[in-house]
Design a protein around this motif. Sequence first.
Motif, PDB file in Angstrom:
ATOM      1  N   UNK A 127       0.593  -1.428   0.016  1.00 43.43           N
ATOM      2  CA  UNK A 127       0.038  -0.139  -0.234  1.00 43.43           C
ATOM      3  C   UNK A 127       0.906   1.429  -0.041  1.00 43.43           C
ATOM      4  N   UNK A 128       2.085   1.127   0.684  1.00 49.48           N
ATOM      5  CA  UNK A 128       2.715   2.334   0.781  1.00 49.48           C
ATOM      6  C   UNK A 128       3.320   2.569  -0.670  1.00 49.48           C
ATOM      7  N   UNK A 129       3.733   1.523  -1.353  1.00 45.66           N
ATOM      8  CA  UNK A 129       4.307   1.546  -2.814  1.00 45.66           C
ATOM      9  C   UNK A 129       3.283   2.262  -3.618  1.00 45.66           C
ATOM     10  N   UNK A 130       2.072   1.881  -3.627  1.00 47.39           N
ATOM     11  CA  UNK A 130       0.777   2.409  -4.161  1.00 47.39           C
ATOM     12  C   UNK A 130       0.803   3.741  -4.024  1.00 47.39           C
ATOM     13  N   UNK A 131       0.829   4.104  -2.890  1.00 49.03           N
ATOM     14  CA  UNK A 131       0.588   5.638  -2.412  1.00 49.03           C
ATOM     15  C   UNK A 131       1.675   6.332  -3.143  1.00 49.03           C
ATOM     16  N   UNK A 132       3.200   6.001  -3.070  1.00 49.19           N
ATOM     17  CA  UNK A 132       4.181   6.651  -3.883  1.00 49.19           C
ATOM     18  C   UNK A 132       3.942   6.576  -5.384  1.00 49.19           C
ATOM     19  N   UNK A 133       3.342   5.632  -6.072  1.00 47.36           N
ATOM     20  CA  UNK A 133       3.126   5.806  -7.368  1.00 47.36           C
ATOM     21  C   UNK A 133       2.064   6.766  -7.648  1.00 47.36           C
ATOM     22  N   UNK A 134       0.951   6.770  -6.806  1.00 47.89           N
ATOM     23  CA  UNK A 134       0.031   7.616  -7.164  1.00 47.89           C
ATOM     24  C   UNK A 134       0.284   9.149  -6.980  1.00 47.89           C
ATOM     25  N   UNK A 135       1.208   9.537  -5.875  1.00 49.00           N
ATOM     26  CA  UNK A 135       1.615  10.841  -5.644  1.00 49.00           C
ATOM     27  C   UNK A 135       2.683  11.150  -6.819  1.00 49.00           C
ATOM     28  N   UNK A 136       3.495  10.230  -7.306  1.00 48.42           N
ATOM     29  CA  UNK A 136       4.334  10.539  -8.514  1.00 48.42           C
ATOM     30  C   UNK A 136       3.772  11.050  -9.611  1.00 48.42           C
ATOM     31  N   UNK A 137       2.380  10.416  -9.989  1.00 54.81           N
ATOM     32  CA  UNK A 137       1.416  10.702 -10.970  1.00 54.81           C
ATOM     33  C   UNK A 137       0.845  12.023 -10.837  1.00 54.81           C
ATOM     34  N   UNK A 138       0.498  12.539  -9.790  1.00 52.95           N
ATOM     35  CA  UNK A 138      -0.048  13.703  -9.481  1.00 52.95           C
ATOM     36  C   UNK A 138       0.792  14.882  -9.785  1.00 52.95           C
ATOM     37  N   UNK A 140       3.774  14.541 -11.659  1.00 54.37           N
ATOM     38  CA  UNK A 140       3.823  14.598 -13.108  1.00 54.37           C
ATOM     39  C   UNK A 140       2.687  15.367 -13.857  1.00 54.37           C
ATOM     40  N   UNK A 141       1.498  15.217 -13.362  1.00 58.25           N
ATOM     41  CA  UNK A 141       0.335  15.762 -13.897  1.00 58.25           C
ATOM     42  C   UNK A 141       0.275  17.419 -13.985  1.00 58.25           C
ATOM     43  N   UNK A 142       0.673  18.013 -12.940  1.00 60.62           N
ATOM     44  CA  UNK A 142       0.517  19.307 -12.569  1.00 60.62           C
ATOM     45  C   UNK A 142       1.626  19.968 -13.302  1.00 60.62           C
ATOM     46  N   UNK A 148       5.439  22.115   1.250  1.00 60.99           N
ATOM     47  CA  UNK A 148       5.484  23.138   2.445  1.00 60.99           C
ATOM     48  C   UNK A 148       6.855  23.253   3.169  1.00 60.99           C
ATOM     49  N   UNK A 149       7.677  22.076   2.859  1.00 62.54           N
ATOM     50  CA  UNK A 149       9.040  22.255   3.240  1.00 62.54           C
ATOM     51  C   UNK A 149      10.015  21.878   2.114  1.00 62.54           C
ATOM     52  N   UNK A 150      11.460  22.327   2.413  1.00 60.78           N
ATOM     53  CA  UNK A 150      12.473  22.029   1.643  1.00 60.78           C
ATOM     54  C   UNK A 150      12.574  20.324   1.227  1.00 60.78           C
ATOM     55  N   UNK A 151      12.080  19.775   2.445  1.00 58.05           N
ATOM     56  CA  UNK A 151      12.408  18.212   2.085  1.00 58.05           C
ATOM     57  C   UNK A 151      11.321  17.564   1.175  1.00 58.05           C
ATOM     58  N   UNK A 152      10.026  18.260   1.409  1.00 58.91           N
ATOM     59  CA  UNK A 152       9.122  17.812   0.314  1.00 58.91           C
ATOM     60  C   UNK A 152       9.226  18.446  -0.897  1.00 58.91           C
ATOM     61  N   UNK A 153       9.835  19.473  -1.203  1.00 55.24           N
ATOM     62  CA  UNK A 153      10.408  20.176  -2.530  1.00 55.24           C
ATOM     63  C   UNK A 153      11.378  19.247  -3.182  1.00 55.24           C
ATOM     64  N   UNK A 154      12.267  18.621  -2.178  1.00 57.63           N
ATOM     65  CA  UNK A 154      13.060  17.718  -2.857  1.00 57.63           C
ATOM     66  C   UNK A 154      12.548  16.394  -3.316  1.00 57.63           C
ATOM     67  N   UNK A 155      11.682  16.035  -2.618  1.00 52.77           N
ATOM     68  CA  UNK A 155      10.835  14.728  -3.259  1.00 52.77           C
ATOM     69  C   UNK A 155      10.102  14.975  -4.339  1.00 52.77           C
ATOM     70  N   UNK A 156       9.527  16.403  -4.430  1.00 46.17           N
ATOM     71  CA  UNK A 156       8.634  16.502  -5.747  1.00 46.17           C
ATOM     72  C   UNK A 156       9.798  16.627  -6.998  1.00 46.17           C
ATOM     73  N   UNK A 157      10.962  16.995  -6.690  1.00 47.48           N
ATOM     74  CA  UNK A 157      11.856  17.430  -7.749  1.00 47.48           C
ATOM     75  C   UNK A 157      12.336  15.770  -8.179  1.00 47.48           C
ATOM     76  N   UNK A 158      12.600  15.206  -7.368  1.00 48.68           N
ATOM     77  CA  UNK A 158      13.073  13.580  -7.628  1.00 48.68           C
ATOM     78  C   UNK A 158      11.880  12.866  -8.640  1.00 48.68           C
ATOM     79  N   UNK A 159      10.539  13.309  -8.134  1.00 50.76           N
ATOM     80  CA  UNK A 159       9.459  12.875  -8.925  1.00 50.76           C
ATOM     81  C   UNK A 159       9.216  13.516 -10.254  1.00 50.76           C
ATOM     82  N   UNK A 160      10.058  14.651 -10.505  1.00 51.95           N
ATOM     83  CA  UNK A 160      10.240  15.205 -11.898  1.00 51.95           C
ATOM     84  C   UNK A 160       9.140  15.955 -12.204  1.00 51.95           C
TER      85      UNK A 160
END
Length: 698
Positions: A127-138, A140-142, A148-160
């Motif tokens: 389920x955690x992997x599915x959550x990661x896949x879905x967030x990566x799709x969101x 990429x779609x936007x 909110x934080x630099x840590x989350x911004x780094x994650x978004x950058x990794x997700x392209x």
Amino acid sequence: MLFDTAGFQRSLPLTGAAARTLHLNRHLSKAGAEVTLLLCDLNPRSRPTSHWPFPVLYLRYEALYEDTAPLTAHVKDLAPDVLVMSNTQLTVRYGRALAGATGAALLYEMHDDEAAVARTIGSGEWECRQAAVLQAAAVATADAVIAFTGRDADLATVLRAAAVHVVPCGVEPGPAPLRERETAGSAAFVGNLYYEPNARAAAFLRTRLAPALAPRGGSVDVYGRYPRALRALGTGSTVRLHGPVPDLPSALSTAEVGLAPLDSGGGMKLKVLQYMAAGLPVVGTAEAFAGLPDPGSFALVSSDPSMADMPGLVARLQDDATLRRRLGTAGRQLIETEFSWATAAGLALRAYQSACGIAGTTTAPATGAGDIRELAGRTPYWLHEWRTREEPIMGDTPAPATGREHPVLARLASEIDCARQAAESALDTVFDHAAIVGYGGRSMVFLSKTAVLKIYTHRPTERARREIIGLRLCGQVPGLRVPEVVGHDDVEGALSWVAATRLDGTAPDDIHNQDETRTLGAVAARLHNLPVDALAGLPAFGRNIRPLDVDAHPVRARLSAVLAKIEAVQQASCVSGFVHGDYSARNLLLTPGLPPGVIDFEGCGVGCVYEDLTNLYVQNCLIDGREAALALSGYADEGARLGRTSGLDARHLLWHTARYFRWVLQWAVEIDTALADQITALAPRVLVALEAEGTPQL
């Protein structure tokens, strides 16, 4: 901005995400942006309200989660430049198409690392992997991602992500807090305890922190929603559960330390910002300070993964007033300079303007599109959590004033709590959490310093309507004090409530005080002097009289026989007028130098005025022991002063008394045996007087 009402009671935010939605958009509106909140009315008790500081469009549940055609039509009418969505699944399902319908830039507001959050609530690795896949799709779609934080911004950058903007949470600084005390007060924890990381934090407070503070005289105050299953946290310990409060800064003003014992989670912790704005030093884990620079300048940070050092850190602050002031002042300055909602709104506005230049340049990922659509169409975990919350076992049960839980409180806990929160939001006040339970649990009363809130659990719409009409009618009666209605609500599917001003005075309790007894009769006469033509909007008063089981007791058989014999004659003698419905000493308030006050009109109606005299005669005279002749002469004398020409008909009063006895015996045998026994003992005396020749003796 798309959101839903699960986190709101009307416009009162109950979660961090809801608070961000309210405050960020309020300041965006102040900065000149044309903001419209598209609010899915997931929670029927949220009911559209005019209290929002910007335009809000309420949408049916189906418009966001099932048939989105109405949503698309609304968005086309609004023609926005920017569409902001924070729901990961909905962003993937239709965010791109919705934005494309008007050429708007699509921004995904990424509240958390959703795979990490899934782990914190105990989800399996798949389920955690599915959550990661879905967030990566969101992501990429936007067209752009708001983190909110630099840590989350780094994650978004990794997700392209096409573009990433950091817009942290903020807080309303408000006036600088006053810290006059040099001795340590309570420690405070703020959090929605339906969220698993907060629930674990509260358990830590109960089992480890509070016991360590107790020998020092310390205590912990917890503010926020909590399920009934966690009520034991506040039982028999120094942890006090307060529930959600509309004015959190005022609540935090009594604390000396803010607590953030968080072992996991995601995003930015709004509770920490709230502590800082209140001028509180903070004790927490490193996780609690994500997105904040140099936590050591305003907080004591736990270095132990088990948080075993946290009691010692709190004790250190309790013993060192200088350290408390230094850390609290540093945190407050950081809020004022970098983390106010006004500052966050400025960053958001620049991010939105930047995104407009690249609107529509991204496309949803093609790889695995079918699997992604299937994931996006599932019921999100938080929606399941919300539906679970509606079950009675998960309700927030207010404590009865007696200290013992009433069955109605337990059964309707969530509904009562939601109605109280709605009233607090509408009236901008806070009511005591302890409930005064009305007779039979038909209503719950909550008090504040200036107001009384009544929530109706039995025939709520009807009783609320009677209460409002009765208060407003009797507020016009000369020589009486009656509470003034300050707010009310009647929402389909929810409990109705009425709030009114609080009257000074105490109920007369000296049965030997002749003046009090005469006043009881005089006040009834004033109520009954309301002109009949003023009662047009008031429903009829009536008791549901049913046949008694005459074989159960000889008194019942005799009562039924006597009433049947004289029914027609006595009905013709009824005097139509205003009936309070529960008139007795307990609903009268006396204060020296002021007119008498009358309360509790939920049973009022148009009927025979002898119904009120019957209550007075039975409850206060026959049962309590007041002198009936004094009470009734007070009624007759005041009636004569007011110009009423008809005298008191003793036989008619006895007939109503006998009918009242029959009505009580229909239900009291099962739910109030003491009252049933009293009525059974009194009935023979009343029946003898009723059947006597000449003028009967009361």
